[in-house]
Write a protein that holds these residues in place. Structure first.
Motif, PDB file in Angstrom:
ATOM      1  N   VAL A  13       0.717  -1.112  -0.038  1.00 53.30           N
ATOM      2  CA  VAL A  13      -0.155  -0.077   0.175  1.00 53.30           C
ATOM      3  C   VAL A  13       1.034   1.415  -0.171  1.00 53.30           C
ATOM      4  N   VAL A  14       0.699   1.968  -0.918  1.00 51.28           N
ATOM      5  CA  VAL A  14       1.494   3.298  -1.132  1.00 51.28           C
ATOM      6  C   VAL A  14       0.506   4.321  -0.638  1.00 51.28           C
ATOM      7  N   SER A  15       0.903   5.179   0.618  1.00 50.68           N
ATOM      8  CA  SER A  15       0.235   6.101   0.874  1.00 50.68           C
ATOM      9  C   SER A  15       1.062   7.610   0.902  1.00 50.68           C
ATOM     10  N   TRP A  16       0.428   8.753   1.307  1.00 49.81           N
ATOM     11  CA  TRP A  16       1.144   9.956   1.199  1.00 49.81           C
ATOM     12  C   TRP A  16       0.132  11.052   1.715  1.00 49.81           C
ATOM     13  N   GLN A  17       0.902  12.069   1.970  1.00 43.31           N
ATOM     14  CA  GLN A  17       0.230  13.137   2.685  1.00 43.31           C
ATOM     15  C   GLN A  17      -0.261  14.228   1.631  1.00 43.31           C
ATOM     16  N   TYR A  18      -1.255  15.097   1.722  1.00 40.18           N
ATOM     17  CA  TYR A  18      -1.709  16.005   0.922  1.00 40.18           C
ATOM     18  C   TYR A  18      -0.643  17.099   0.592  1.00 40.18           C
ATOM     19  N   PRO A  19      -0.177  17.453  -0.699  1.00 39.20           N
ATOM     20  CA  PRO A  19       0.946  18.210  -0.935  1.00 39.20           C
ATOM     21  C   PRO A  19       0.920  19.552  -0.028  1.00 39.20           C
ATOM     22  N   TYR A  20       1.899  20.265   0.013  1.00 39.92           N
ATOM     23  CA  TYR A  20       2.275  21.407   0.808  1.00 39.92           C
ATOM     24  C   TYR A  20       1.370  22.597   0.017  1.00 39.92           C
ATOM     25  N   THR A  21       1.487  22.603  -1.392  1.00 37.51           N
ATOM     26  CA  THR A  21       0.799  23.457  -1.965  1.00 37.51           C
ATOM     27  C   THR A  21       0.179  22.807  -3.135  1.00 37.51           C
ATOM     28  N   ASP A  22      -1.219  23.336  -3.298  1.00 33.44           N
ATOM     29  CA  ASP A  22      -1.959  22.734  -4.371  1.00 33.44           C
ATOM     30  C   ASP A  22      -2.137  23.524  -5.624  1.00 33.44           C
ATOM     31  N   GLY A  23      -1.423  24.792  -5.972  1.00 28.56           N
ATOM     32  CA  GLY A  23      -1.388  25.669  -7.032  1.00 28.56           C
ATOM     33  C   GLY A  23      -2.781  26.433  -6.887  1.00 28.56           C
ATOM     34  N   GLY A  24      -3.254  26.664  -5.698  1.00 31.90           N
ATOM     35  CA  GLY A  24      -4.682  27.013  -5.701  1.00 31.90           C
ATOM     36  C   GLY A  24      -5.918  26.606  -6.217  1.00 31.90           C
ATOM     37  N   LEU A  25      -5.903  25.372  -6.460  1.00 32.73           N
ATOM     38  CA  LEU A  25      -6.963  24.412  -6.579  1.00 32.73           C
ATOM     39  C   LEU A  25      -6.951  23.178  -6.056  1.00 32.73           C
ATOM     40  N   ASN A  26      -8.060  22.798  -5.493  1.00 28.54           N
ATOM     41  CA  ASN A  26      -7.896  21.534  -4.818  1.00 28.54           C
ATOM     42  C   ASN A  26      -7.388  20.366  -5.578  1.00 28.54           C
ATOM     43  N   VAL A  27      -6.770  19.448  -4.892  1.00 29.72           N
ATOM     44  CA  VAL A  27      -6.149  18.258  -5.649  1.00 29.72           C
ATOM     45  C   VAL A  27      -7.370  17.415  -5.944  1.00 29.72           C
ATOM     46  N   THR A  28      -7.490  16.847  -7.123  1.00 28.58           N
ATOM     47  CA  THR A  28      -8.726  16.031  -7.507  1.00 28.58           C
ATOM     48  C   THR A  28      -8.496  14.629  -7.599  1.00 28.58           C
ATOM     49  N   SER A  29      -6.802  14.359  -7.867  1.00 30.22           N
ATOM     50  CA  SER A  29      -6.531  12.662  -7.954  1.00 30.22           C
ATOM     51  C   SER A  29      -5.014  12.739  -7.727  1.00 30.22           C
ATOM     52  N   TYR A  30      -4.474  11.348  -7.744  1.00 32.93           N
ATOM     53  CA  TYR A  30      -3.262  11.302  -7.516  1.00 32.93           C
ATOM     54  C   TYR A  30      -2.790  10.170  -8.612  1.00 32.93           C
ATOM     55  N   ILE A  31      -1.609  10.322  -8.975  1.00 34.69           N
ATOM     56  CA  ILE A  31      -1.150   9.254 -10.047  1.00 34.69           C
ATOM     57  C   ILE A  31       0.104   8.752  -9.313  1.00 34.69           C
ATOM     58  N   ILE A  32      -0.047   7.201  -9.127  1.00 31.16           N
ATOM     59  CA  ILE A  32       0.927   6.620  -8.480  1.00 31.16           C
ATOM     60  C   ILE A  32       1.763   5.824  -9.520  1.00 31.16           C
ATOM     61  N   GLN A  33       3.178   6.092  -9.478  1.00 29.10           N
ATOM     62  CA  GLN A  33       4.201   5.434 -10.561  1.00 29.10           C
ATOM     63  C   GLN A  33       5.119   4.553  -9.626  1.00 29.10           C
ATOM     64  N   LEU A  34       5.580   3.835 -10.468  1.00 35.24           N
ATOM     65  CA  LEU A  34       6.614   2.783  -9.811  1.00 35.24           C
ATOM     66  C   LEU A  34       7.617   2.350 -10.831  1.00 35.24           C
ATOM     67  N   SER A  35       8.627   1.949 -10.476  1.00 36.54           N
ATOM     68  CA  SER A  35       9.855   1.597 -11.248  1.00 36.54           C
ATOM     69  C   SER A  35      10.626   0.597 -10.712  1.00 36.54           C
ATOM     70  N   SER A  36      11.115  -0.458 -11.602  1.00 31.77           N
ATOM     71  CA  SER A  36      12.067  -1.564 -11.061  1.00 31.77           C
ATOM     72  C   SER A  36      13.150  -1.410 -11.976  1.00 31.77           C
ATOM     73  N   ASN A  37      13.431  -0.535 -12.894  1.00 30.30           N
ATOM     74  CA  ASN A  37      14.447  -0.147 -14.142  1.00 30.30           C
ATOM     75  C   ASN A  37      14.839   1.077 -14.209  1.00 30.30           C
ATOM     76  N   GLY A  38      14.492   1.961 -13.418  1.00 35.12           N
ATOM     77  CA  GLY A  38      14.815   3.360 -13.563  1.00 35.12           C
ATOM     78  C   GLY A  38      13.933   4.305 -14.102  1.00 35.12           C
ATOM     79  N   THR A  39      12.872   3.792 -14.986  1.00 31.73           N
ATOM     80  CA  THR A  39      11.893   4.276 -15.957  1.00 31.73           C
ATOM     81  C   THR A  39      10.502   4.006 -15.148  1.00 31.73           C
ATOM     82  N   PHE A  40      10.067   5.272 -14.791  1.00 35.27           N
ATOM     83  CA  PHE A  40       8.767   5.172 -14.064  1.00 35.27           C
ATOM     84  C   PHE A  40       7.468   5.158 -14.883  1.00 35.27           C
TER      85      PHE A  40
END
Length: 149
Positions: A13-40
């Motif tokens: 399970v990957v979890s995270w905190q709300y970002p420090y700044t959202d650019g003035g608009l609410n965050v609507t979603s998150y993209i979760i990326q992974l890499s096992s070879n250096g390329t996400f």
């Protein structure tokens, strides 16, 4: 900050905190990326602050990062967090050949992760009894013989 909680040999399970700044608009979603070879690559999307990543290979090092998305677009990726998944062990009886997992020093590649057969000898017998001795095959973990019996 991204955190990883191991659920099993192939799931985290990957979890995270709300970002420090959202650019003035609410965050609507998150993209979760992974890499096992250096390329996400994208593992998935979440509107919550966690995501279950399944189907990871045993004994593989992965990096995870998360990108916040708002109506304007995607932010910068979080700093990557690295984990190494557990090794498939003899006696696990759970290996997945399709995912490239092997059972270490077991007799065969997965499908059956049983340790090699022990050497068995009959040292005494009568018409109503049998005395056996056995020895584990080389490379069998010390507790594996009892798991099979």
């Amino acid at each position: 900050q991204v955190n990883i909680q191991v659920q099993s040999r192939s799931d985290v399970v990957v979890s995270w905190q709300y970002p420090y700044t959202d650019g003035g608009l609410n965050v609507t979603s998150y993209i979760i990326q992974l890499s096992s070879n250096g390329t996400f690559s994208t593992a998935g999307y979440s509107s919550k602050s966690f995501y279950l990543v399944s189907g990871l290979l045993a004994n593989t090092t992965y990096q995870f990062q998360v990108i916040a998305v708002n109506p304007i677009g995607s932010g910068f990726p979080s700093p990557p967090v690295q984990i190494t998944t557990a090794v498939a062990r003899c006696g696990d009886l759970i290996c997945d050949k399709d995912k490239g997992e092997t059972c270490g020093n077991c007799l065969t590649d997965c499908g059956s992760c049983l340790p090699p057969a022990p050497t068995i000898s009959i040292i005494n017998h009568t018409s109503s009894s049998l005395t056996l001795v056995w020895a584990a095959s080389p490379g069998t973990p010390s507790d594996a013989l009892f798991q099979v019996l």
